[in-house]
Every structure is written in structure tokens, then in C-alpha cells.
Design an enzyme around this catalytic site. Structure first.
Site, PDB file in Angstrom:
ATOM      1  N   TYR A  97      50.669  41.632  48.805  1.00  0.00           N
ATOM      2  CA  TYR A  97      49.406  42.367  48.747  1.00  0.00           C
ATOM      3  C   TYR A  97      49.619  43.846  48.444  1.00  0.00           C
ATOM      4  O   TYR A  97      48.767  44.479  47.786  1.00  0.00           O
ATOM      5  CB  TYR A  97      48.613  42.159  50.044  1.00  0.00           C
ATOM      6  CG  TYR A  97      47.886  40.839  50.011  1.00  0.00           C
ATOM      7  CD1 TYR A  97      46.674  40.700  49.341  1.00  0.00           C
ATOM      8  CD2 TYR A  97      48.443  39.703  50.594  1.00  0.00           C
ATOM      9  CE1 TYR A  97      46.033  39.483  49.257  1.00  0.00           C
ATOM     10  CE2 TYR A  97      47.804  38.473  50.522  1.00  0.00           C
ATOM     11  CZ  TYR A  97      46.597  38.374  49.846  1.00  0.00           C
ATOM     12  OH  TYR A  97      45.960  37.162  49.754  1.00  0.00           O
ATOM     13  N   GLN A 135      33.964  36.656  43.363  1.00  0.00           N
ATOM     14  CA  GLN A 135      35.108  36.092  44.066  1.00  0.00           C
ATOM     15  C   GLN A 135      36.284  37.065  44.039  1.00  0.00           C
ATOM     16  O   GLN A 135      37.292  36.840  44.707  1.00  0.00           O
ATOM     17  CB  GLN A 135      35.536  34.785  43.391  1.00  0.00           C
ATOM     18  CG  GLN A 135      34.442  33.729  43.344  1.00  0.00           C
ATOM     19  CD  GLN A 135      34.830  32.570  42.446  1.00  0.00           C
ATOM     20  OE1 GLN A 135      35.678  31.762  42.808  1.00  0.00           O
ATOM     21  NE2 GLN A 135      34.229  32.489  41.265  1.00  0.00           N
ATOM     22  N   ASN A 136      36.164  38.133  43.256  1.00  0.00           N
ATOM     23  CA  ASN A 136      37.272  39.065  43.064  1.00  0.00           C
ATOM     24  C   ASN A 136      37.394  40.028  44.245  1.00  0.00           C
ATOM     25  O   ASN A 136      36.396  40.408  44.857  1.00  0.00           O
ATOM     26  CB  ASN A 136      37.082  39.844  41.764  1.00  0.00           C
ATOM     27  CG  ASN A 136      37.060  38.928  40.561  1.00  0.00           C
ATOM     28  OD1 ASN A 136      37.624  37.831  40.599  1.00  0.00           O
ATOM     29  ND2 ASN A 136      36.408  39.353  39.498  1.00  0.00           N
ATOM     30  N   HIS A 153      34.991  37.032  48.935  1.00  0.00           N
ATOM     31  CA  HIS A 153      36.383  36.834  49.353  1.00  0.00           C
ATOM     32  C   HIS A 153      37.010  38.094  49.933  1.00  0.00           C
ATOM     33  O   HIS A 153      38.220  38.142  50.154  1.00  0.00           O
ATOM     34  CB  HIS A 153      37.235  36.326  48.178  1.00  0.00           C
ATOM     35  CG  HIS A 153      36.907  34.914  47.786  1.00  0.00           C
ATOM     36  ND1 HIS A 153      37.266  34.375  46.575  1.00  0.00           N
ATOM     37  CD2 HIS A 153      36.257  33.935  48.453  1.00  0.00           C
ATOM     38  CE1 HIS A 153      36.843  33.115  46.506  1.00  0.00           C
ATOM     39  NE2 HIS A 153      36.223  32.837  47.628  1.00  0.00           N
ATOM     40  N   GLY A 244      33.613  34.434  33.751  1.00  0.00           N
ATOM     41  CA  GLY A 244      35.046  34.548  33.961  1.00  0.00           C
ATOM     42  C   GLY A 244      35.569  33.800  35.170  1.00  0.00           C
ATOM     43  O   GLY A 244      36.522  34.247  35.801  1.00  0.00           O
ATOM     44  N   LEU A 271      36.463  32.064  28.534  1.00  0.00           N
ATOM     45  CA  LEU A 271      37.387  31.826  27.423  1.00  0.00           C
ATOM     46  C   LEU A 271      37.547  30.348  27.110  1.00  0.00           C
ATOM     47  O   LEU A 271      38.023  29.988  26.034  1.00  0.00           O
ATOM     48  CB  LEU A 271      38.759  32.423  27.748  1.00  0.00           C
ATOM     49  CG  LEU A 271      38.904  33.937  27.614  1.00  0.00           C
ATOM     50  CD1 LEU A 271      40.245  34.386  28.195  1.00  0.00           C
ATOM     51  CD2 LEU A 271      38.799  34.358  26.151  1.00  0.00           C
ATOM     52  N   GLU A 272      37.189  29.499  28.065  1.00  0.00           N
ATOM     53  CA  GLU A 272      37.351  28.065  27.878  1.00  0.00           C
ATOM     54  C   GLU A 272      36.300  27.317  28.676  1.00  0.00           C
ATOM     55  O   GLU A 272      35.628  27.885  29.544  1.00  0.00           O
ATOM     56  CB  GLU A 272      38.753  27.631  28.328  1.00  0.00           C
ATOM     57  CG  GLU A 272      39.064  27.989  29.767  1.00  0.00           C
ATOM     58  CD  GLU A 272      40.526  27.787  30.124  1.00  0.00           C
ATOM     59  OE1 GLU A 272      41.318  27.500  29.210  1.00  0.00           O
ATOM     60  OE2 GLU A 272      40.860  27.919  31.310  1.00  0.00           O
TER      61      GLU A 272
END
Length: 304
Positions: A97, A135-136, A153, A244, A271-272
């Protein structure tokens, strides 16, 4: 929407299928990539929820620790971001971390973060609401200017005491002297094996207990108040963007499919394709920094 009983974890195909059946989530037609059609809906929406994941931060050069090559030394995040890992080897986990904190201090918000923050501010002046559920843990949304933010989170820059439970912001670099120069991600690097008494300690009212990162680790329950706020946002939104995210870390992986199940338009920017792509009305393929700004730009029908 019932998500508050979930703990943080990686969703598997079997569980996803079970939840789809339970909630009655049906497959839709192939998602549209019609930007004009999305923009028309966007221009009429008053309560917009934007769910963001690691892909947004990756475009700022932030390591995601997912997929091929997603290792710190020889471990993946799922092996380090757990209560068991911290109990077994707090020095190793703090090195991990500390490395992430130091990396983040060199990174900046990218066009996707900026487009979201600008959209929130602009629509707010029109009496419309935009809420970001992320979530970041890197605080890049906050640094971009986002105000209406739910960090489900936690944050890399907050600590919690294992003894007294006190939680506070902490931007020290390094967070303690014993970690200075530590945390190199090289697979050949050796553990620093820092004595526990030299790891970050609580300074609240002379407690001196061991600090941990104030983030939600795999297997831990998400903060009930933040999750309740997220539920309210998702229950009341009339447009949802999912940006993302791989849609494999739950409970967040189930947020957008549940919104789609009640007939609200959901637009995925990634991206996918993801396991949830077929649930959504729109899918815009490409980097978030290139697809999101034109999607969220001022619409010709907006009030000045």
C-alpha cells in the site's frame, strides 16, 4: 435493490447466473453504440448515476493489478488485500500500500475524470443531479473536482486504527519512516520485514495502535452507510453510466444490471465487453478518456 449483505469479492460465472435468475435480469438486444441516441436520453435525464472502476484510473497510469501481468512482486492484489494477509504479514501488506500511495502522488486526473466532474458541476447548476459511485481508492475523482462522490471501497489516503477504530485522512509521504524507499514492485525484491512496532501507528489520543489502510479488503463487508446511499442513488436514477469497470468485483458488479432490470437506460464505456454488456442499452468501445468527454459534453437542448 438489495445489495447490503454482500462482501467484497470477485464474482464467478455461476454466481452471476444465479443472481440474474433471482433478479429476473433478461438478455437485451445487442447494445447500441449510437452516440446521438444516448445524448438524447442524457439531455432529458435528471438523476444520473455514474459507476466507475479501475479502467478510468488506468488511463492516468495507475496500476490495476488485474489480468496478465497484474502483479506486485509475485502476488496479485487478491492475495494481499485481505484481513488474513495483513494479520499474517502486516509489513508486506504495508509495503504494497505504501508503493500504491507513492505512485498515486505522481498521477493526475485524466480527461474521463475531468469530463465527469465538469458534467456534475454543469448539470448541478441546472437543478439536475449527478452522483459518482466509484470502486477506485485513488481519490482521482476528488482531485478532478467531483463533489457528489461515494467511494465504496474506501481510500488509499485514509487509515484506520486496529485498536481504537479511529479513521482519518493521511497524506504523509512516506506514511512512516520505516517505509521510506520500500515497496519496490520488482519480483526479485525481498520483503522489508519491518517490525510491527515500526509500521504506521495511531496518533489519536495517544492510542499508538497499529494502523491499516482504510480500504475494503476482499472478504470484508462494505460500509453500510455508503452502500445504503449508493442503493438510494441507483433506485432513483433515470440514467446510469458504467465506466471502466470489468463487472467482476461484487457487489458493484451487480449495480448496473439491477438498474437495467427495472428498465432504466444503462450505458457502458469500456475497452472491452464485460460479463454484463448484453444487459445494457448502450456500449461505447474505447478508452474512457476519448469516449466519455463527447458523451457528457453540453447538449444543444441544455439550459445555459
Amino acid at each position: 435493490m438489495i445489495v447490503h449483505r454482500f462482501t467484497c469479492g470477485v464474482i464467478n460465472t455461476h454466481l452471476y447466473a444465479q443472481l440474474r435468475k433471482t433478479w429476473g435480469i433478461q438478455a437485451m438486444a445487442r447494445p447500441s453504440s449510437d452516440l446521438a441516441a444516448f445524448r438524447e436520453i442524457f439531455s432529458k435525464s435528471n438523476n444520473i448515476a455514474i459507476i466507475t472502476g479501475a479502467g478510468v484510473s488506468a488511463e492516468s497510469g495507475v496500476p490495476t493489478f488485474r489480468g496478465a501481468g497484474g502483479y506486485w512482486r509475485k502476488w496479485q492484489a487478491q492475495e494481499l488485500a485481505t484481513p488474513t494477509a495483513f494479520a499474517h504479514n502486516p509489513s508486506r501488506v504495508w509495503e504494497f500500500y505504501h508503493y500504491r500511495r507513492e505512485v498515486m502522488l505522481t498521477k493526475n486526473p485524466n480527461p474521463a475524470h475531468q469530463a465527469i466532474a465538469e458534467c456534475e458541476e454543469r448539470l448541478g447548476k441546472q437543478g439536475r443531479k449527478v452522483t459518482i459511485i466509484t470502486q477506485n481508492i485513488d481519490e482521482l475523482h476528488r482531485r478532478a473536482g467531483t463533489k457528489n462522490l461515494l467511494e465504496i471501497h474506501g481510500s488509499l489516503f485514509k487509515t484506520r486504527c486496529m485498536m481504537c477504530g479511529h479513521e482519518e485522512a493521511n497524506y504523509k509521504s512516506p506514511i512512516c519512516s520505516a517505509l521510506e524507499g520500500r515497496g519496490a514492485p520488482d519480483p526479485d525484491a525481498n520483503d522489508a520485514q519491518i517490525p510491527v512496532e515500526e509500521l504506521p501507528r495511531c496518533e489519536h489520543r495517544g492510542c499508538n495502535g497499529l494502523l491499516r489502510p482504510a480500504v475494503v479488503w476482499f472478504g470484508e463487508t462494505l460500509d453500510a452507510d455508503i452502500l445504503s446511499d449508493a442503493e438510494k442513488v441507483l433506485d432513483n436514477c433515470d440514467l446510469c453510466l458504467i465506466v471502466g469497470t470489468s463487472s467482476v468485483v461484487y457487489p458493484a458488479a451487480m449495480f448496473a444490471p439491477q438498474v437495467a432490470a427495472r428498465g432504466v437506460p444503462v450505458a457502458e464505456f469500456n475497452l472491452e465487453n464485460t460479463p454484463a454488456t448484453e444487459r445494457f442499452k448502450f456500449h461505447f468501445h474505447g478508452s474512457c478518456g476519448s469516449t466519455l468527454p463527447p458523451a457528457l459534453a453540453r447538449h444543444e437542448n441544455e439550459a445555459n
